[in-house]
Design a protein around this motif. Structure first.
Motif, PDB file in Angstrom:
ATOM      1  N   ASP A 112      -4.466   3.029  -2.098  1.00 55.44           N
ATOM      2  CA  ASP A 112      -3.343   3.679  -0.804  1.00 55.44           C
ATOM      3  C   ASP A 112      -3.701   5.205  -0.556  1.00 55.44           C
ATOM      4  N   THR A 113      -4.109   5.882  -1.357  1.00 59.22           N
ATOM      5  CA  THR A 113      -3.913   7.436  -1.098  1.00 59.22           C
ATOM      6  C   THR A 113      -4.256   7.994  -0.285  1.00 59.22           C
ATOM      7  N   ALA A 114      -5.360   8.141   0.425  1.00 57.92           N
ATOM      8  CA  ALA A 114      -5.965   8.737   1.081  1.00 57.92           C
ATOM      9  C   ALA A 114      -5.085   8.472   2.486  1.00 57.92           C
ATOM     10  N   MET A 115      -5.063   7.432   2.511  1.00 58.20           N
ATOM     11  CA  MET A 115      -4.170   7.814   3.574  1.00 58.20           C
ATOM     12  C   MET A 115      -2.148   7.632   3.360  1.00 58.20           C
ATOM     13  N   THR A 116      -1.968   7.660   2.841  1.00 62.60           N
ATOM     14  CA  THR A 116      -0.051   7.900   2.566  1.00 62.60           C
ATOM     15  C   THR A 116      -0.107   9.365   1.728  1.00 62.60           C
ATOM     16  N   GLY A 117      -1.492   9.228   1.803  1.00 66.62           N
ATOM     17  CA  GLY A 117      -0.704  10.862   0.107  1.00 66.62           C
ATOM     18  C   GLY A 117      -0.121  10.861  -0.637  1.00 66.62           C
ATOM     19  N   ARG A 118       0.197   9.970  -1.529  1.00 66.80           N
ATOM     20  CA  ARG A 118       1.050   9.533  -2.556  1.00 66.80           C
ATOM     21  C   ARG A 118       0.174   8.915  -4.121  1.00 66.80           C
ATOM     22  N   GLY A 119       0.720   8.932  -4.475  1.00 67.91           N
ATOM     23  CA  GLY A 119      -0.424   8.592  -5.838  1.00 67.91           C
ATOM     24  C   GLY A 119       0.905   7.211  -6.324  1.00 67.91           C
ATOM     25  N   ARG A 120       0.277   6.461  -7.265  1.00 63.15           N
ATOM     26  CA  ARG A 120       1.026   5.468  -7.712  1.00 63.15           C
ATOM     27  C   ARG A 120       1.554   5.841  -9.731  1.00 63.15           C
ATOM     28  N   GLY A 121       2.082   4.764 -10.501  1.00 55.61           N
ATOM     29  CA  GLY A 121       2.497   4.404 -11.678  1.00 55.61           C
ATOM     30  C   GLY A 121       3.175   6.337 -12.148  1.00 55.61           C
TER      31      GLY A 121
END
Length: 254
Positions: free
Chosen positions: A155-164
């Motif tokens: 969902d990075t393209a929508m939120t601008g955030r990464g994960r992990g």
């Protein structure tokens, strides 16, 4: 601090201490406090004049008989990544940097400790506690941000955030003419990524998108291997006795 001190900054000189960059040398610093409503404007002026910020202090070297520390800023519009820089960008294409307010967190401090223990175990910051780290991040009267780097998610393209897990962090001041990288740290086990270099490349692109002409990298110290990496980001300007002057890597090494 009095209102007079807030509106009319007072400058002080530290006692000599051992230089952390050049063996056998001693350093002194001139410093002032960045407090009150005019702190951001003062930080702008002082950064352009070769000062650096640490919490609510602005300082610059004032060493007797030594001018090895040179303020460096990258010229954003003219910067073109070299072949090696492009490799680093491709290697980290799976990362995303997310800007957040200057608020400390447990995962930031854990990464900070890992970085210090691996890279600067005997440095001046080695004994910093979680409270010390919190003060470094949030004790400021100027406009500053943290950029947290994680792997991209679905969902990075929508939120601008990464994960992990958190892989790298940059504490960055936003100036009228650029971005000033105050301090950065990263996962020391991810050596193949060259995360320190990647964060600078990412900040150059962030400044470009924001229409800001410079990225301030602090001091390049001629003769210090620890600071040698900064000269690679060309073109760049050095603060000299006649103002900011464009200097090539060959000219700096001469």
């Amino acid at each position: 601090m009095s209102e007079l001190g807030r509106d009319n900054p007072q400058f002080y000189l530290t006692a000599p201490t051992a230089c952390p960059y050049l063996p056998g040398k001693y350093e002194r610093k001139v410093f002032t406090h960045l407090v009150g409503e005019k702190a951001a404007a003062l930080n702008d002026i002082l950064t352009q004049g070769g000062f650096r910020r640490s919490q609510n202090i602005a300082y610059r070297p004032a060493c007797e008989g030594c001018r090895a520390c040179v303020s460096v800023r990258v010229v954003v519009d003219a910067f073109r990544p070299s072949r090696s820089f492009r490799r680093i960008l491709r290697r980290n294409a799976d990362l995303i940097g997310n800007e957040v307010p200057p608020q400390p967190s447990a995962d930031q401090y854990a990464l900070f400790r890992d970085y210090l223990d691996a890279r600067h175990a005997h440095g001046g910051m080695a004994e910093m506690s979680v409270l010390d780290y919190a003060m470094m991040v949030e004790d400021t009267h100027v406009e500053t941000r943290l950029v947290e780097y994680r792997r991209r998610g679905p969902d990075t393209a929508m939120t601008g955030r990464g994960r992990g897990p958190l892989l790298a962090v940059a504490l960055t001041d936003i100036l009228s003419d650029g971005l000033s990288m105050v301090y950065s740290f990263y996962d020391p086990t991810q050596e193949d990524r060259s995360l320190g270099t990647y964060m600078i490349l990412d900040h150059i692109e962030r400044a470009r998108r924001a229409g800001l002409p410079y990225v301030y990298l602090g001091y390049w110290v001629n003769g210090s291997r620890k600071m040698g990496y900064k000269i690679r980001f060309q073109p760049q300007e050095h603060l000299t006795g006649i103002g900011w002057t464009r200097v090539s890597a060959a000219e700096a090494a001469a």
